[in-house]
Scaffold this active site. Structure first.
Site, short mmCIF file in Angstrom:
data_model
loop_
_atom_site.label_atom_id
_atom_site.label_comp_id
_atom_site.label_asym_id
_atom_site.label_seq_id
_atom_site.Cartn_x
_atom_site.Cartn_y
_atom_site.Cartn_z
N ASN A 125 0.87 -1.18 0.00
CA ASN A 125 0.00 0.00 0.00
C ASN A 125 0.90 1.23 0.00
OD1 ASN A 125 -1.80 2.05 0.53
ND2 ASN A 125 -2.27 1.40 2.63
N LYS A 151 0.11 4.23 -0.19
CA LYS A 151 -0.54 5.38 0.44
C LYS A 151 -0.34 6.64 -0.43
CE LYS A 151 0.20 3.30 4.92
NZ LYS A 151 0.04 3.43 6.34
N HIS A 187 -9.43 0.73 5.05
CA HIS A 187 -8.12 0.92 5.68
C HIS A 187 -8.29 1.81 6.92
CE1 HIS A 187 -4.02 2.25 6.38
NE2 HIS A 187 -3.66 1.15 5.76
N GLU A 212 -6.71 4.22 8.03
CA GLU A 212 -6.60 5.68 7.82
C GLU A 212 -7.89 6.24 7.25
OE1 GLU A 212 -2.94 5.29 5.70
OE2 GLU A 212 -2.03 4.66 7.58
N GLU A 248 -5.20 -5.50 10.60
CA GLU A 248 -4.20 -4.45 10.80
C GLU A 248 -4.48 -3.73 12.11
OE1 GLU A 248 -2.30 -3.16 6.89
OE2 GLU A 248 -4.12 -1.97 7.08
N GLY A 278 2.46 1.93 10.73
CA GLY A 278 3.36 3.08 10.56
C GLY A 278 4.07 3.48 11.85
N SER A 301 3.57 -2.44 10.29
CA SER A 301 5.03 -2.45 10.43
C SER A 301 5.68 -3.78 10.07
CB SER A 301 5.43 -2.01 11.86
OG SER A 301 4.96 -0.69 12.11
C1 PEP Z 1 -0.71 -0.12 5.97
O1 PEP Z 1 -0.70 0.99 5.50
O2 PEP Z 1 -1.65 -0.87 5.70
C2 PEP Z 1 0.39 -0.53 6.83
C3 PEP Z 1 0.35 -1.70 7.38
O3 PEP Z 1 1.43 0.36 7.00
P1 PEP Z 1 2.89 0.04 7.63
O4 PEP Z 1 3.37 -1.23 7.00
O5 PEP Z 1 3.72 1.22 7.28
O6 PEP Z 1 2.70 -0.13 9.11
#
Ligand code: PEP
Length: 270
Positions: free
Chosen positions: A11, A13, A100, A102, A172, A178, A218
């Site tokens: 992703n 983003k 997601h 966010e 997630e 992040g 992460s």
């Molecule tokens: C994500 O954006 O779905 C995500 C898991 O981000 P990150 O890997 O940066 O934690």
């Protein structure tokens, strides 16, 4: 036990410019092309809307799928700023991320809206990746399972057993996205097993066993193999690390490693 092929999706983003997107897609294609056993793992990238046609063009003829980060549920009309399922298909998308964290917590999307988007994607022929997962305060209050259950039951409302063949779930935990704080393999496994139990309750055991549940939060090359080595972790949804080709390749290698190395040396980023 069902054999679920691992699925690693990146992703991007709201990152990268046009040239950086082109380079990332091209180098990824090249590296995947020399991974002998790369067909043992499904791989996709989800660039920002404006770079989808570029990524799809570069990645055409490769095994790497292209996905969008969001979609609107209406077909067309006066919905300024939104993008439809047909538009995504038109530019070569096979997947779309819905719900997601966010979008849930920064933009304010509700379970109802996410469900509308997921159903529109399925009806239009795009494969949704439904993101679920708890906030830190929800975990601390012991509400993790309640959140997972609500996100699944609400997000999958009116989705048939047959349609589930096209759905991927991404667990997630929001506190891990992040932040550099990854869920431990045990925490991930526990949440994934619970999610699978809820899928069995909504549908049946065969759907629960067949549905892929990615972990996101992460994921890095140094933790990917252990996370994806858990029995109920079927891949990864990767944010930050998907922007660096060597890191993303290292994670893909982690998806292969429980079944043996692909032998192309991509773990070391070569
Ligand atoms: C994500 O954006 O779905 C995500 C898991 O981000 P990150 O890997 O940066 O934690």
């Amino acid at each position: 036990m069902a054999m679920r092929k691992k699925f690693v999706a990146g992703n991007w983003k709201m990152n990268l410019n046009k040239q950086e997107s082109e380079v990332l897609a091209a180098v990824l294609k090249e590296k995947m092309g020399v991974c002998e056993n790369a067909d043992r793992v499904d791989v996709a990238v989800c660039p920002p809307f404006v770079y989808l046609p570029i990524a799809a063009k570069i990645l055409s003829g490769s095994s790497i799928g292209v996905g969008a980060q969001d979609v609107y549920f209406e077909g067309n009309g006066a919905f300024t700023g939104e993008v439809s399922v047909e538009m995504l298909k038109d530019v070569g998308c096979r997947f779309v991320i819905v719900g997601h964290s966010e979008r849930r917590h920064v933009i304010g999307e509700t379970d109802e809206l996410i469900n509308q988007k997921l159903k529109a994607a399925l009806e239009g022929g795009i494969e949704p990746i439904l993101c679920i997962g708890e906030l830190l305060e929800e975990r601390e209050k012991g509400q993790t399972e309640a959140v997972i259950e609500r996100h699944l039951r609400e997000g999958l409302k009116e989705v048939s057993k047959e349609q589930m063949a096209k759905v991927t779930i991404a667990y997630e935990p929001v506190w891990a996205i992040g932040t550099g704080k990854t869920a431990t393999p045990d925490q991930a496994q526990e949440a994934h097993a619970f999610a699978r139990k809820i899928l069995a309750d909504i549908y049946d055991e065969s759907v629960a066993q067949a549905t892929r549940i990615q972990y996101g939060g992460s994921v890095k090359p140094n933790n990917a193999a252990e996370l994806m080595g858990q029995p109920d972790v079927d891949g990864a949804l990767v944010g930050g690390a998907s922007l660096k080709v060597d890191d993303f390749m290292g994670i893909i290698q982690g998806g292969l490693s429980p079944q043996g190395s692909c032998g192309c040396g991509c773990k070391s980023g070569s």
